[in-house]
Structures are given as C-alpha cells and as structure tokens.
Design a protein around this motif. Structure first.
Motif, PDB file in Angstrom:
ATOM      1  N   LEU A 615       0.834  -1.204   0.000  1.00 42.15           N
ATOM      2  CA  LEU A 615       0.000   0.000   0.000  1.00 42.15           C
ATOM      3  C   LEU A 615       0.869   1.255   0.000  1.00 42.15           C
ATOM      4  CD1 LEU A 615      -2.719  -0.957   2.669  1.00 42.15           C
ATOM      5  CD2 LEU A 615      -2.996  -0.915   0.175  1.00 42.15           C
ATOM      6  N   VAL A 616       1.907   1.242   0.815  1.00 40.35           N
ATOM      7  CA  VAL A 616       2.812   2.387   0.875  1.00 40.35           C
ATOM      8  C   VAL A 616       3.567   2.533  -0.442  1.00 40.35           C
ATOM      9  CG1 VAL A 616       4.865   3.308   2.020  1.00 40.35           C
ATOM     10  CG2 VAL A 616       2.999   2.329   3.381  1.00 40.35           C
ATOM     11  N   HIS A 617       3.966   1.415  -1.035  1.00 41.74           N
ATOM     12  CA  HIS A 617       4.653   1.503  -2.336  1.00 41.74           C
ATOM     13  C   HIS A 617       3.751   2.162  -3.370  1.00 41.74           C
ATOM     14  CE1 HIS A 617       6.975   0.425  -5.888  1.00 41.74           C
ATOM     15  NE2 HIS A 617       5.830  -0.010  -6.417  1.00 41.74           N
ATOM     16  N   CYS A 618       2.483   1.787  -3.422  1.00 42.63           N
ATOM     17  CA  CYS A 618       1.565   2.381  -4.403  1.00 42.63           C
ATOM     18  C   CYS A 618       1.440   3.882  -4.201  1.00 42.63           C
ATOM     19  CB  CYS A 618       0.199   1.706  -4.320  1.00 42.63           C
ATOM     20  SG  CYS A 618       0.181   0.017  -4.974  1.00 42.63           S
ATOM     21  N   LEU A 619       1.463   4.333  -2.946  1.00 41.33           N
ATOM     22  CA  LEU A 619       1.426   5.768  -2.676  1.00 41.33           C
ATOM     23  C   LEU A 619       2.731   6.436  -3.086  1.00 41.33           C
ATOM     24  CD1 LEU A 619      -0.351   5.838   0.795  1.00 41.33           C
ATOM     25  CD2 LEU A 619      -1.201   6.883  -1.312  1.00 41.33           C
ATOM     26  N   ALA A 620       3.851   5.809  -2.721  1.00 36.55           N
ATOM     27  CA  ALA A 620       5.148   6.426  -3.013  1.00 36.55           C
ATOM     28  C   ALA A 620       5.432   6.453  -4.512  1.00 36.55           C
ATOM     29  CB  ALA A 620       6.250   5.669  -2.282  1.00 36.55           C
ATOM     30  N   ALA A 621       5.022   5.425  -5.219  1.00 36.10           N
ATOM     31  CA  ALA A 621       5.349   5.326  -6.640  1.00 36.10           C
ATOM     32  C   ALA A 621       4.328   6.003  -7.540  1.00 36.10           C
ATOM     33  CB  ALA A 621       5.468   3.846  -7.034  1.00 36.10           C
ATOM     34  N   TYR A 622       3.056   6.022  -7.137  1.00 39.21           N
ATOM     35  CA  TYR A 622       1.997   6.473  -8.048  1.00 39.21           C
ATOM     36  C   TYR A 622       0.973   7.415  -7.415  1.00 39.21           C
ATOM     37  CZ  TYR A 622       3.802   2.310 -10.395  1.00 39.21           C
ATOM     38  OH  TYR A 622       4.633   1.367 -10.964  1.00 39.21           O
ATOM     39  N   ASP A 623       1.098   7.732  -6.137  1.00 39.02           N
ATOM     40  CA  ASP A 623       0.018   8.428  -5.421  1.00 39.02           C
ATOM     41  C   ASP A 623      -1.296   7.679  -5.578  1.00 39.02           C
ATOM     42  OD1 ASP A 623       1.527  10.461  -4.323  1.00 39.02           O
ATOM     43  OD2 ASP A 623       1.261  11.799  -6.031  1.00 39.02           O
ATOM     44  N   LEU A 624      -1.209   6.374  -5.555  1.00 38.20           N
ATOM     45  CA  LEU A 624      -2.363   5.494  -5.726  1.00 38.20           C
ATOM     46  C   LEU A 624      -2.814   4.994  -4.351  1.00 38.20           C
ATOM     47  CD1 LEU A 624      -4.310   3.610  -7.307  1.00 38.20           C
ATOM     48  CD2 LEU A 624      -2.392   2.005  -7.535  1.00 38.20           C
ATOM     49  N   LEU A 657      -4.201  10.257  -6.483  1.00 35.50           N
ATOM     50  CA  LEU A 657      -4.308  11.531  -5.773  1.00 35.50           C
ATOM     51  C   LEU A 657      -3.502  12.667  -6.402  1.00 35.50           C
ATOM     52  CD1 LEU A 657      -4.064  10.036  -2.169  1.00 35.50           C
ATOM     53  CD2 LEU A 657      -6.117  10.505  -3.513  1.00 35.50           C
ATOM     54  N   SER A 658      -2.891  12.423  -7.550  1.00 29.52           N
ATOM     55  CA  SER A 658      -2.149  13.492  -8.221  1.00 29.52           C
ATOM     56  C   SER A 658      -2.135  13.167  -9.716  1.00 29.52           C
ATOM     57  CB  SER A 658      -0.716  13.582  -7.685  1.00 29.52           C
ATOM     58  OG  SER A 658       0.064  12.498  -8.170  1.00 29.52           O
ATOM     59  N   ASP A 659      -1.445  14.015 -10.474  1.00 24.06           N
ATOM     60  CA  ASP A 659      -1.322  13.763 -11.918  1.00 24.06           C
ATOM     61  C   ASP A 659       0.024  13.136 -12.260  1.00 24.06           C
ATOM     62  OD1 ASP A 659       0.358  15.865 -11.463  1.00 24.06           O
ATOM     63  OD2 ASP A 659      -0.636  17.261 -12.822  1.00 24.06           O
ATOM     64  N   ARG A 660       0.652  12.496 -11.256  1.00 24.05           N
ATOM     65  CA  ARG A 660       1.974  11.903 -11.473  1.00 24.05           C
ATOM     66  C   ARG A 660       1.918  10.689 -12.402  1.00 24.05           C
ATOM     67  NH1 ARG A 660       5.654   9.240  -7.511  1.00 24.05           N
ATOM     68  NH2 ARG A 660       4.056   9.533  -5.920  1.00 24.05           N
ATOM     69  N   VAL A 661       0.764  10.040 -12.502  1.00 26.00           N
ATOM     70  CA  VAL A 661       0.632   8.860 -13.327  1.00 26.00           C
ATOM     71  C   VAL A 661      -0.423   9.117 -14.395  1.00 26.00           C
ATOM     72  CG1 VAL A 661      -1.072   7.858 -11.754  1.00 26.00           C
ATOM     73  CG2 VAL A 661       0.177   6.364 -13.304  1.00 26.00           C
ATOM     74  N   HIS A 662      -0.170   8.623 -15.587  1.00 24.95           N
ATOM     75  CA  HIS A 662      -1.114   8.810 -16.695  1.00 24.95           C
ATOM     76  C   HIS A 662      -2.309   7.897 -16.526  1.00 24.95           C
ATOM     77  CE1 HIS A 662      -2.767   9.284 -20.702  1.00 24.95           C
ATOM     78  NE2 HIS A 662      -2.753   7.966 -20.836  1.00 24.95           N
ATOM     79  N   LEU A 663      -3.491   8.450 -16.790  1.00 24.84           N
ATOM     80  CA  LEU A 663      -4.717   7.676 -16.741  1.00 24.84           C
ATOM     81  C   LEU A 663      -5.423   7.754 -18.088  1.00 24.84           C
ATOM     82  CD1 LEU A 663      -6.284   8.755 -13.316  1.00 24.84           C
ATOM     83  CD2 LEU A 663      -5.190   6.577 -13.848  1.00 24.84           C
ATOM     84  N   PRO A 664      -5.927   6.638 -18.582  1.00 23.21           N
ATOM     85  CA  PRO A 664      -6.775   6.700 -19.784  1.00 23.21           C
ATOM     86  C   PRO A 664      -7.974   7.609 -19.530  1.00 23.21           C
ATOM     87  CG  PRO A 664      -6.177   4.431 -19.281  1.00 23.21           C
ATOM     88  CD  PRO A 664      -5.720   5.258 -18.118  1.00 23.21           C
TER      89      PRO A 664
END
Length: 783
Positions: A615-624, A657-664
């Motif tokens: 869970l923490v990795h998903c936040l740190a890597a993707y703000d997911l 929670l941010s635009d750090r990762v691309h979303l379709p």
C-alpha cells in the motif's frame, strides 16, 4: 383433523428396542432398509446412534403413547458431508410415521409438521435437510407439503458400503412458516442474550465514542471510569491503549439513575444510553429514531451470533474441509462487523425472514435471480480479455443459459422483440421482490425488464451482504448486486454510471501491477472486477441527480474468485477475520499465529510485507490509494502463515491523488484530491491496527509496543531497499509526530442516510483533533 400436542423424548435401549422394531422392521418402512431385521439387530443398529452426541433418536408421544420416530443429526458428521453446500444452522432429519391399523386422516402431515417444528425449535437451526430414497415418492410428497424444496439427486455412501440414491431437499425456517402457517418465533431473541448484546454494544459505544472524543470518560479513584449527565451515570472498567483506544469490559458496566435525589442502580441498555447522551453525541432530533432502529438491528444480530457461536478461533484456524468451504465458514463466523462503527448491522429494510435468508452471519446459501434487460436501457462492460459470450459461458454454462433464454423467448412470443435484444444480468432476490417489482413496474410492464427466475448455483452472502460467493462452483466469479437497504450511512445500491467503467479501471490497475517491478514480486495481488452491467430507468434519470437512490437500483458486477489462484495447501480468510474474537475471548489472529508455528514477530512481519508495505509503495510510486479495510482484503495462508494479500473492491474505491501517473480518459474519475497519507493513518493504523495490536497483546503473543516497532521496521526497510522512492516516501509523512483523527461514527451520527458524497469523500470528513503517531516510539525510528 384434531391438532395434537406431542412431546419428544430420547429413545432408550434396550427399553425401546421392541417399539423401534415394530416400526422399522416392516414393509411400510422398507426404505429404511431393515424390513426383516430382528429385535436384536434393530438394537445393535441403534445403539451407536443413541449414544452419539451429534445424533438424536427421538420418540414423539401424545396422551395415547408413542406415535412416530424422528432422528436429528449434524449433516457434517453424516454421509451428506461434502455432498451439498452445507451452511451453518443446517440440521438433518429422518422421519418415520408407522402405519396404524386404523389410519386417521391427516395424521402423517400433522406428525411431520410437529417434527419439523421441533427441529426448528432447536438452538441454531435455520434449515432442515432431508435425503429420502429417490424412489420414496410418498415421503417426497409429504416433504413438499411442509415446505421442503428439492435440491437434486445425491448419491450417499452408507456405513455398510452400499450407495443410497437419494433426493436431497431443504426446508428453510421461512418456507416452513409460509407453507404450514406455523410461527417458530425469533429463537435468538431471549432476555439473556439481549442483556449480553446490550452490554457488548454499549462497551463498544463507550470505547468508540471515547476514541472520537465525543465522550470524555473521567478516571475514578478506584481505577474505574465514569461518564455522567445530571441524571444518569455509567461506571466501567477499561483498558487504555495507543491511538486513544479504549477496551471497555462489558461485564463491568454499571448504570445508575437519579431518582428522588438518590442514585439508584438501573438496567444496562444501549438504547437508553444513546437517548440520554444524544445531544452530546451530536445526534439531531430527526436523526435519533433512525439511529435507534439501526442499533436495534445491530443488537438483534448480536443475539443471533451468540446463538450460533459454535466455532472457536482455533477450530477456524484448522481450515477443515476444502479451501472454499473453510473460507466461507470463517466468513459466516465473524461476529463483530465493522470494528469502528457502533451501529454496524443496521440493514434498514431487512425483516426477520430476510435476515435469516440473506445476512452473512447466517451462512445461508441462496440462488440468485436473473433478469433480461433490454439493450436500450442496459449496458454491459468488460475487460478487453473477456466478452459477454465468454462471461455467460463461465458463469451459467450452455444448458443454464439455454434454459433462461427459453424462458425469455416464451415471454416475447407475439412481440416484435427477439432474445438478441436483451442482456442477461443477475439480481438480488430481495431487490427484485421488494424494490424492482414495484419501483420499476413501468419497465416490467413494457418488457424492458423480464424476470427469468433463479439459476441453479447456490451463493453465500459475504460480510458486505450484497456480494455473493459461489458455493456450487467456487472458481466462478463473485457476484456483487444492488440492494437498496440502509446500512452504516449508505444505501447499498450500485450505480450504472460507476459500473460502466469499473472493468476498465480494473484492467488499468492490473496492468500497472504487472508492469511494476516491485509489485510483480511482492506477496500481493488483485481480485479484479472483470465485467459489469448497469440498467438505467429513463424517467428516474430525467427526474434525479446522479446520487439519487433510484439510479442505483439495478446493476451488478463480476469479480474474480480467489479459489482458482490457490496453490496446493493454501487457504483463504478475509483480513477482517483477524479481529474476530470467539466466545472464549480468543482472537482468530492469535489462533493463526499459534497454528503457523512462527514466532509472532515473524508472522506480523510477513503480514505487513503482504499488506501494508505494498500500500505504501503504491502511494510512493503512483500516489495510488486503496480503501484497504478488513473486508476489502483477502489473505492467502499456508498452515496459518501469511502467503499473500489480495486487494478487492477496486472500481469504486481506488483513488489516484495526483497527476503523477497517466490515466486513460475513460477512467479519469479515479483521479481525486486528498491527503495520501490518510489512507494509511486512517484506514490502516486507526481503523485496523488500533484493534489488532491490543488483541495480540492481550493474548501474550506480542506487546503493543513491539507490534508498532515491527511496523516501523518494515516501512523503513522498504525505504532502504527502494531508494528511488525515498523522496516520495518521506513526503508521505508517515513518521510525523501526530496525524488527524478522522471520525467515522461522527459521520454516521451527522447523517445516517448518506454519510458522504461519494464524488467528494475527502471533502466531507469530520475530524476531532490529532492522534499521537504510534510509530514514534523510539528516537531511532525517526527518518
């Protein structure tokens, strides 16, 4: 026919051997298989049954003497074991009415009704199971007259090695009452159980309202605590733990009320407590009655759970039987519901019969209804790897699909419509009977919706009540349905709008997990929602806003089953079950640790590596962010040790929670605002670990401080091993001295019709100051 009153007594040997022989060793009782047996042979056959604790040989008597034979038994200790979808509360029955010399009309029906009434009067009985010889048409006809419904043929291996070809039939309490006009009452609601339930729920209320700082218990000189008002006071003993966590001893609660200037001991009733402190609890006058209704339902559910508390945590941790059965046994055995909410089993709209049929703690197995929905109003969506045809092939099979389409074809005779104009979709039986059949009457009359009846598979309701696990074919998908009942501040519907893109969200998330080097190797996985279907009512769409309940009445999704993911020897349990405490006060988490043979520190470390660290990795890597509460995580275990964590409920509850990762473009709804760390502090630390750590401490397995030290160590180990994410990890502020206390009960008390706007959940949260971060236990832990 004169209604007789029968008494039931246990058979005694050798005293009743002659009587049993006169009934069983006859041509009339030939299907019992002993028509030529001697008295000695009958006694020899019945001796072990009479002595067995799980088998009851009963003789029914009236004023004129013995009249008929009843045998009650546990199906799990019989040839039926593993031969049908057993659920908790099942009781097997054999019935024999001897052939009288001068038969009285209606005697056999009267006797069978009395036998079944006696069976349902036994503590814990919710369904009665019979398996008469398939050639015995007379008893099958009698069974149908008292409410039994055939399940199908079954071959049973008898003790002598022979095979019995039987017709398995099941009678629910509701069907018995409906067919015979007999009331069996509410067996679980007794004064003693009600008193126990009140103390349990009041102890939780004091603890959680104290945690959320709605109430401030005052310490007394004798080590007890008190909450009072000018006319009421409650004293109790309690333990205090990190995160302002209270564990109140239910038996210690003492209530006094002021009468004529004197404090007088009074009854302990949580409904009175809530009413007395309503203003302090921020309950408005218009909210209080509904909240009391939810509490009444929660109390009644606790009474039922007391009656059926027949599995210890150690028993559950043995995972006896196949993996699917053990998994569902645990699902039905949990007694608490959501750990934070006080009124957590409200289920407004569910009556007594509905409760016995659909509540997860009953362990019931039901058949889902299916509808044909016209293409103009219905929309099916799926992941790229799955088509509508493929889904129906796996979920129904060719024969069942052909049967449903045959019913549809018959309904369309004489119209210009064809089978191809419709989508097939599952529906919750309660939803069809109580909401759709009236609220969507226009759609039904115009044949936009056509009810096709139930399919053959049996499904067991999960803790969320509207999600079902397939007991007949466990590798088939979960089915999640709409159910327009009020529970814990939300109407439990499903939005057609949300269903439209749910599979696409799951596909994107699955691809992200597959491509991420850390997640691909971590002991974590997904249970993807692979397909969904939603139905739109044209008039309600025009008349309402998107959040309206009428827009959430008819939709369904299919989620992967974890059963087909298991390796040999692996088992399953929902993470919520870790907090389950049995009637002896022992936790399921503790039982798993003892079963595993691991040191508690190692067991907890493995658990954190499968659950928290990803869970923490998903936040740190993707703000997911996920919504990782206990019922949204399925644990894969081997001999009690954690092998893997599977995340579910993804389409409606993940957030980027941010635009750090691309979303379709089609799934951009998952991009929201909000503080990423609250998904850890609030959903994990405060809503789950706050409860788990004291349980392990109380059982002497692991001190609370050691538990949180392990949490710190696993998080810092992740940071050390993944330096590329160190900056983002530090930005999460996981080692801040404090974090905001987000209050769930305050939300429900504010508005128990809709706690939050699901399109802006973070914007509606309520806070009550800060909590000290339990990770800050040693200076060496500060990053």
């Amino acid at each position: 026919m004169t209604t007789q009153t029968y008494t039931f007594r246990s058979a005694q040997l050798p005293a009743d051997a002659e009587l049993l022989h006169s009934w069983i060793a006859t041509e009339h009782a030939r299907f019992w298989g002993m028509p030529t047996a001697s008295v000695a042979e009958i006694q020899q056959a019945y001796a072990p049954l009479v002595e067995a604790a799980e088998y009851h040989v009963l003789i029914a008597e009236d004023a004129e003497g013995p009249q008929f034979l009843v045998e009650l038994y546990d199906p799990t200790n019989s040839p039926l074991a593993g031969r049908y979808p057993y659920v908790r509360g099942d009781l097997g029955l054999h019935f024999l009415a001897p052939q009288p010399q001068a038969p009285e009309p209606g005697f056999t029906l009267e006797a069978m009704t009395a036998a079944l009434g006696y069976a349902f009067a036994q503590p814990g009985t919710e369904r009665v199971v019979v398996e008469p010889d398939i050639r015995n048409k007379a008893i099958q006809a009698l069974n149908s007259r008292v409410g039994f419904a055939p399940v199908g043929p079954v071959e049973l291996l008898e003790e002598d090695g022979s095979t019995k070809h039987a017709l398995l039939s099941i009678c629910t309490r509701a069907d018995f009452e409906r067919v015979t006009g007999t009331s069996t009452g509410a067996a679980h609601l007794t004064p003693a159980r009600w008193a126990t339930a009140n103390r349990h729920v009041l102890a939780k209320a004091i603890g959680e309202f104290g945690h959320e700082r709605l109430l401030e218990p005052v310490a007394l000189d004798d080590g007890r605590f008190r909450i009072d008002s000018p006319t009421e006071r409650y004293d109790f003993a309690a333990g205090r733990y990190l995160l302002n966590h209270w564990i109140v001893d239910p038996a210690s609660i003492r209530h006094e009320t002021l009468i004529d200037g004197h404090w007088t001991e009074a009854s302990v009733n949580v409904l009175d407590f809530i009413t007395s402190f309503a203003e302090r609890l921020t309950l408005r006058e218009e909210q209080l009655p509904t909240y009391l209704e939810e509490l009444n339902s929660t109390l009644a559910g606790h009474c039922y759970k007391q009656l059926h508390a027949d599995h210890s945590s150690a028993d559950l941790a043995e995972f006896s039987g196949d993996a699917a059965s053990a998994f569902q046994r645990i699902e039905a055995a949990m007694t608490e519901g959501h750990p934070c909410f006080v009124a957590n089993n409200g289920r407004m709209g569910i009556g007594r019969t509905d409760y016995l049929r659909y509540a997860p703690e009953t362990g019931s197995a039901i058949k889902l209804g299916w509808l044909a929905a016209h293409h103009d109003a219905a929309e099916f969506s799926t992941m790229d790897s799955l088509s509508y045809e493929q889904l129906l092939e796996t979920e129904l099979g060719p024969a069942e699909r052909a049967r449903l389409e045959g019913i549809l074809g018959t309904a369309l005779l004489g119209t210009s419509r064809s089978i191809e104009d419709y989508l097939l979709m599952p529906v919750h039986p309660w939803q069809w009977e109580n909401r759709l059949s009236t609220t969507f009457a226009n759609d039904i009359a115009n044949q936009d919706l056509i009810y096709l009846g139930a399919t053959q598979d049996y499904y067991q309701p999960q803790q969320s009540i509207r999600t079902f696990f397939n007991r007949s074919n466990p590798t088939r998908h979960y089915v999640k349905t709409a159910m327009s009942i009020l529970n814990m501040g939300f109407m439990r519907g499903l939005s057609a709008d949300y269903m439209k893109v749910t599979p696409a969200i799951n596909q994107w998330l699955g691809e992200l997990f597959d491509a991420d080097p850390y997640l691909a190797k971590a002991p974590v996985g997904l249970l993807r929602e692979v397909a969904a279907v939603g139905y739109r009512n044209r008039q309600f769409e025009a008349a309402t806003k998107p959040s309206a309940a009428q827009r959430k009445m008819l939709a369904a999704l299919w989620r992967e089953s974890p059963v087909h993911m298991l390796a040999e020897g692996e088992t399953l349990a929902t993470m919520a079950s870790l907090l389950h405490v049995d009637h002896e006060g022992r936790s399921f988490a503790g039982a798993l640790i003892r079963r595993s043979g691991q040191e508690p520190e190692q067991w907890v470390s493995d658990y954190l590596d499968a659950y928290l660290v990803p869970l923490v990795h998903c936040l740190a890597a993707y703000d997911l962010a996920f919504m990782p509460h206990g019922e949204n995580v399925i644990l894969v275990l081997r001999d009690g040790a954690i092998s893997k964590a599977l995340m579910k409920d993804l389409g409606e509850e993940i957030a980027v929670l941010s635009d750090r990762v691309h979303l379709p473009e089609e799934i951009r709804r998952v991009r929201t605002g909000g503080d990423p760390v609250l998904s850890i502090f609030t959903d994990v630390f405060d809503s789950f670990f706050r409860f788990l750590a004291p349980l392990l401490d109380a059982e002497g397995l692991l001190t609370e401080e050691t538990f949180w030290s392990i949490v710190s160590d696993r998080l810092l180990s992740y940071r050390r091993d993944n330096p590329q994410f160190a900056e983002h990890f530090d930005a999460l502020g996981l080692f801040a001295e404090t974090f905001p206390l987000s209050c769930l009960n305050r939300l429900q008390l504010r508005n128990n019709q809709q706690m939050l706007d699901l399109t802006d959940q973070s914007g509606g949260l309520l806070y009550a100051g800060d909590l000290e971060n339990p990770l800050i236990l040693r200076e060496s832990l500060v990053v």
